[in-house]
Design a protein around this motif. Sequence first.
Motif, PDB file in Angstrom:
ATOM      1  N   HIS A  52       0.758  -1.369  -0.130  1.00  0.00           N
ATOM      2  CA  HIS A  52      -0.261   0.015  -0.078  1.00  0.00           C
ATOM      3  C   HIS A  52       0.780   1.077  -0.081  1.00  0.00           C
ATOM      4  CE1 HIS A  52      -0.041  -0.848   4.489  1.00  0.00           C
ATOM      5  NE2 HIS A  52       0.693   0.438   4.356  1.00  0.00           N
ATOM      6  N   HIS A  53       1.920   1.204   0.037  1.00  0.00           N
ATOM      7  CA  HIS A  53       3.216   2.219   0.098  1.00  0.00           C
ATOM      8  C   HIS A  53       3.559   2.333  -1.372  1.00  0.00           C
ATOM      9  CE1 HIS A  53       3.162   3.356   4.142  1.00  0.00           C
ATOM     10  NE2 HIS A  53       3.362   2.016   4.414  1.00  0.00           N
ATOM     11  N   VAL A  54       2.917   1.752  -2.287  1.00  0.00           N
ATOM     12  CA  VAL A  54       3.277   2.009  -3.964  1.00  0.00           C
ATOM     13  C   VAL A  54       2.020   2.569  -4.635  1.00  0.00           C
ATOM     14  CG1 VAL A  54       3.710   0.832  -5.973  1.00  0.00           C
ATOM     15  CG2 VAL A  54       4.878   0.057  -3.855  1.00  0.00           C
ATOM     16  N   GLY A  55       2.154   3.439  -5.300  1.00  0.00           N
ATOM     17  CA  GLY A  55       1.103   4.121  -5.996  1.00  0.00           C
ATOM     18  C   GLY A  55       0.157   3.205  -6.706  1.00  0.00           C
ATOM     19  N   ASP A  56       0.771   2.494  -7.648  1.00  0.00           N
ATOM     20  CA  ASP A  56      -0.018   1.564  -8.528  1.00  0.00           C
ATOM     21  C   ASP A  56       0.309   0.214  -8.044  1.00  0.00           C
ATOM     22  OD1 ASP A  56      -0.966   0.035 -10.652  1.00  0.00           O
ATOM     23  OD2 ASP A  56      -0.070   1.154 -11.992  1.00  0.00           O
ATOM     24  N   GLN A  57      -0.368  -0.125  -7.219  1.00  0.00           N
ATOM     25  CA  GLN A  57      -0.515  -1.517  -6.598  1.00  0.00           C
ATOM     26  C   GLN A  57      -0.769  -2.626  -7.614  1.00  0.00           C
ATOM     27  OE1 GLN A  57      -2.343  -1.209  -2.236  1.00  0.00           O
ATOM     28  NE2 GLN A  57      -3.566   0.145  -3.573  1.00  0.00           N
ATOM     29  N   ARG A  58      -1.638  -2.605  -8.391  1.00  0.00           N
ATOM     30  CA  ARG A  58      -1.704  -3.594  -9.393  1.00  0.00           C
ATOM     31  C   ARG A  58      -0.450  -3.697 -10.374  1.00  0.00           C
ATOM     32  NH1 ARG A  58      -6.774  -5.144 -12.518  1.00  0.00           N
ATOM     33  NH2 ARG A  58      -7.584  -4.129 -11.110  1.00  0.00           N
ATOM     34  N   ALA A  59       0.354  -2.825 -10.578  1.00  0.00           N
ATOM     35  CA  ALA A  59       1.482  -2.919 -11.500  1.00  0.00           C
ATOM     36  C   ALA A  59       2.837  -3.528 -10.456  1.00  0.00           C
ATOM     37  CB  ALA A  59       1.964  -1.479 -11.985  1.00  0.00           C
ATOM     38  N   ALA A  60       2.631  -3.052  -9.383  1.00  0.00           N
ATOM     39  CA  ALA A  60       3.762  -3.790  -8.457  1.00  0.00           C
ATOM     40  C   ALA A  60       3.662  -5.219  -8.127  1.00  0.00           C
ATOM     41  CB  ALA A  60       3.921  -2.839  -6.898  1.00  0.00           C
ATOM     42  N   LEU A  61       2.216  -5.573  -7.776  1.00  0.00           N
ATOM     43  CA  LEU A  61       2.009  -6.963  -7.757  1.00  0.00           C
ATOM     44  C   LEU A  61       2.175  -7.789  -9.065  1.00  0.00           C
ATOM     45  CD1 LEU A  61       0.763  -8.835  -5.543  1.00  0.00           C
ATOM     46  CD2 LEU A  61      -1.581  -8.377  -6.471  1.00  0.00           C
ATOM     47  N   ALA A  62       1.796  -7.137 -10.086  1.00  0.00           N
ATOM     48  CA  ALA A  62       2.332  -7.596 -11.431  1.00  0.00           C
ATOM     49  C   ALA A  62       4.024  -7.771 -11.623  1.00  0.00           C
ATOM     50  CB  ALA A  62       1.853  -7.184 -12.764  1.00  0.00           C
ATOM     51  N   GLY A  63       4.720  -7.040 -11.038  1.00  0.00           N
ATOM     52  CA  GLY A  63       6.061  -7.149 -10.912  1.00  0.00           C
ATOM     53  C   GLY A  63       6.668  -8.159 -10.114  1.00  0.00           C
ATOM     54  N   PHE A  64       5.689  -8.386  -8.832  1.00  0.00           N
ATOM     55  CA  PHE A  64       6.150  -9.437  -8.012  1.00  0.00           C
ATOM     56  C   PHE A  64       5.806 -10.803  -8.763  1.00  0.00           C
ATOM     57  CE2 PHE A  64       4.915  -6.823  -3.876  1.00  0.00           C
ATOM     58  CZ  PHE A  64       6.038  -6.139  -3.967  1.00  0.00           C
ATOM     59  N   ALA A  65       4.753 -10.851  -9.310  1.00  0.00           N
ATOM     60  CA  ALA A  65       4.338 -12.232  -9.990  1.00  0.00           C
ATOM     61  C   ALA A  65       5.392 -12.701 -11.016  1.00  0.00           C
ATOM     62  CB  ALA A  65       2.799 -12.208 -10.761  1.00  0.00           C
ATOM     63  N   ALA A  66       6.012 -11.496 -11.671  1.00  0.00           N
ATOM     64  CA  ALA A  66       6.990 -11.975 -12.804  1.00  0.00           C
ATOM     65  C   ALA A  66       8.356 -12.365 -12.134  1.00  0.00           C
ATOM     66  CB  ALA A  66       7.480 -10.610 -13.509  1.00  0.00           C
ATOM     67  N   LEU A  67       8.418 -12.054 -10.783  1.00  0.00           N
ATOM     68  CA  LEU A  67       9.673 -12.692 -10.274  1.00  0.00           C
ATOM     69  C   LEU A  67       9.819 -14.108  -9.781  1.00  0.00           C
ATOM     70  CD1 LEU A  67      10.420  -9.316  -8.139  1.00  0.00           C
ATOM     71  CD2 LEU A  67      11.724 -10.211 -10.271  1.00  0.00           C
ATOM     72  N   LEU A  68       8.360 -14.316  -9.468  1.00  0.00           N
ATOM     73  CA  LEU A  68       7.998 -15.914  -8.930  1.00  0.00           C
ATOM     74  C   LEU A  68       8.790 -16.874  -9.868  1.00  0.00           C
ATOM     75  CD1 LEU A  68       4.564 -15.454  -7.258  1.00  0.00           C
ATOM     76  CD2 LEU A  68       6.882 -15.673  -6.212  1.00  0.00           C
ATOM     77  N   ARG A  69       9.139 -18.054  -9.500  1.00  0.00           N
ATOM     78  CA  ARG A  69       9.494 -19.112 -10.050  1.00  0.00           C
ATOM     79  C   ARG A  69       8.245 -19.983 -10.219  1.00  0.00           C
ATOM     80  NH1 ARG A  69      15.010 -19.947  -6.083  1.00  0.00           N
ATOM     81  NH2 ARG A  69      16.598 -18.666  -7.621  1.00  0.00           N
ATOM     82  N   PRO A  70       8.144 -20.833 -10.784  1.00  0.00           N
ATOM     83  CA  PRO A  70       6.865 -21.767 -11.076  1.00  0.00           C
ATOM     84  C   PRO A  70       6.617 -22.157  -9.678  1.00  0.00           C
ATOM     85  CG  PRO A  70       8.461 -22.120 -12.844  1.00  0.00           C
ATOM     86  CD  PRO A  70       9.112 -21.360 -11.982  1.00  0.00           C
ATOM     87  N   GLY A  71       5.324 -22.326  -9.351  1.00  0.00           N
ATOM     88  CA  GLY A  71       4.956 -22.642  -8.032  1.00  0.00           C
ATOM     89  C   GLY A  71       4.994 -21.772  -7.053  1.00  0.00           C
ATOM     90  N   GLY A  72       5.753 -20.665  -7.169  1.00  0.00           N
ATOM     91  CA  GLY A  72       5.979 -19.623  -6.224  1.00  0.00           C
ATOM     92  C   GLY A  72       4.836 -18.915  -5.672  1.00  0.00           C
ATOM     93  N   THR A  73       4.896 -18.294  -4.377  1.00  0.00           N
ATOM     94  CA  THR A  73       3.684 -17.834  -3.899  1.00  0.00           C
ATOM     95  C   THR A  73       4.086 -16.266  -3.295  1.00  0.00           C
ATOM     96  OG1 THR A  73       3.122 -19.741  -3.091  1.00  0.00           O
ATOM     97  CG2 THR A  73       2.644 -17.947  -1.522  1.00  0.00           C
ATOM     98  N   VAL A  74       3.126 -15.367  -3.580  1.00  0.00           N
ATOM     99  CA  VAL A  74       3.205 -13.962  -3.053  1.00  0.00           C
ATOM    100  C   VAL A  74       2.327 -14.036  -1.649  1.00  0.00           C
ATOM    101  CG1 VAL A  74       2.539 -11.679  -3.130  1.00  0.00           C
ATOM    102  CG2 VAL A  74       3.657 -12.903  -5.174  1.00  0.00           C
ATOM    103  N   ALA A  75       2.964 -13.484  -0.898  1.00  0.00           N
ATOM    104  CA  ALA A  75       2.343 -13.330   0.636  1.00  0.00           C
ATOM    105  C   ALA A  75       2.048 -11.839   0.992  1.00  0.00           C
ATOM    106  CB  ALA A  75       2.826 -14.084   1.828  1.00  0.00           C
ATOM    107  N   LEU A  76       0.598 -11.363   0.883  1.00  0.00           N
ATOM    108  CA  LEU A  76       0.347  -9.983   1.138  1.00  0.00           C
ATOM    109  C   LEU A  76      -0.078  -9.997   2.574  1.00  0.00           C
ATOM    110  CD1 LEU A  76      -1.429  -8.494  -2.063  1.00  0.00           C
ATOM    111  CD2 LEU A  76       1.356  -8.495  -1.360  1.00  0.00           C
ATOM    112  N   VAL A  77       0.631  -9.154   3.514  1.00  0.00           N
ATOM    113  CA  VAL A  77      -0.060  -8.704   4.778  1.00  0.00           C
ATOM    114  C   VAL A  77      -0.729  -7.538   4.718  1.00  0.00           C
ATOM    115  CG1 VAL A  77       0.470  -8.512   7.148  1.00  0.00           C
ATOM    116  CG2 VAL A  77       2.206  -9.979   5.972  1.00  0.00           C
TER     117      VAL A  77
END
Length: 309
Positions: A147-172
């Motif tokens: 929530h400290h990033v202006g475009d949260q959707r774009a940041a989340l897409a950036g996280f998704a691109a870093l994940l290896r297959p099967g990897g997980t994003v955990a958002l608190v």
Amino acid sequence: MSSHAAHGHHDAPASAAPVHAHGPGGDPATEIDWDVLGPLLEQEAELNAAQYEEAARWIAALPTAPEVRRILDVGSGPGVVSCLLAEVFPEAEVVAVDATPALLRRASDRARRLGLGDRFRTLRAELPQDIGTLGEADLIWAGNSLHHVGDQRAALAGFAALLRPGGTVALVEGGLPTRRLPRDIGIGEPGLEARMGAASATRFERMRSELPGAKRETEDWSALFSAVGLAPQGTRSFLLDLPAPLDRPAREHVIASIAREREVLGDLLTAEDDAVLERLLDPEDPEGLHHRPDVHLLSARTVHLGRRA
């Protein structure tokens, strides 16, 4: 990006600290004394350690959990959660990612004290512009930092691109406001913490609107996961319940966090509530936080998981 280490959702006490993904420049409180704030963030994370450990073990036990070899703790603050993740995932390299060198130094020092130095490193990065420098990961932990990033959707897409297959994003993100006092404390108008929470929500909206590239998003995290190509893997909330009377470390944290919250909320508080807070923070006042038998600490933090197929 600097997380509050665990740091609390925006309406929790430590969340009043002006720590943004793009640095403090857009916030009303621009002067941050990390020698003061760093220990407060560290203490809060330590008080919440059981919640974060439970969340991490939930992730590790999921049937879909990948082999975790590399973890990014994005917005790591002083590294309490980073080190906890290293302990829960003993085969993984953990990278504490933050924009604040003083907090990264605290994270490195903590890892050395715990004997985690061979699997632990820090990375100074500003998000979203540095997201491409973070490297691949099997688990990305973003503790109250998205929530400290202006475009949260774009940041989340950036996280998704870093994940290896099967990897997980955990958002608190989300949870419930922290409560430390009864509704009626016997001085001032009842409902002090509720009004402080409303002021904090106003400040949060102001902070969000001032972020570079700020875009409004409906905070349906499962829908946002799906929008960036991640499969929602569940949501759980984890409770911290320290009833009255508090032990000294927890009481000292409540005092420090309320003092910080009063400072940062400033003119969003009414004169009457500010006067009550002055009494509560006065160590000589018998009705103050130093002496009250009814001070407690109750909060819930919510973790949302998204998995790369």
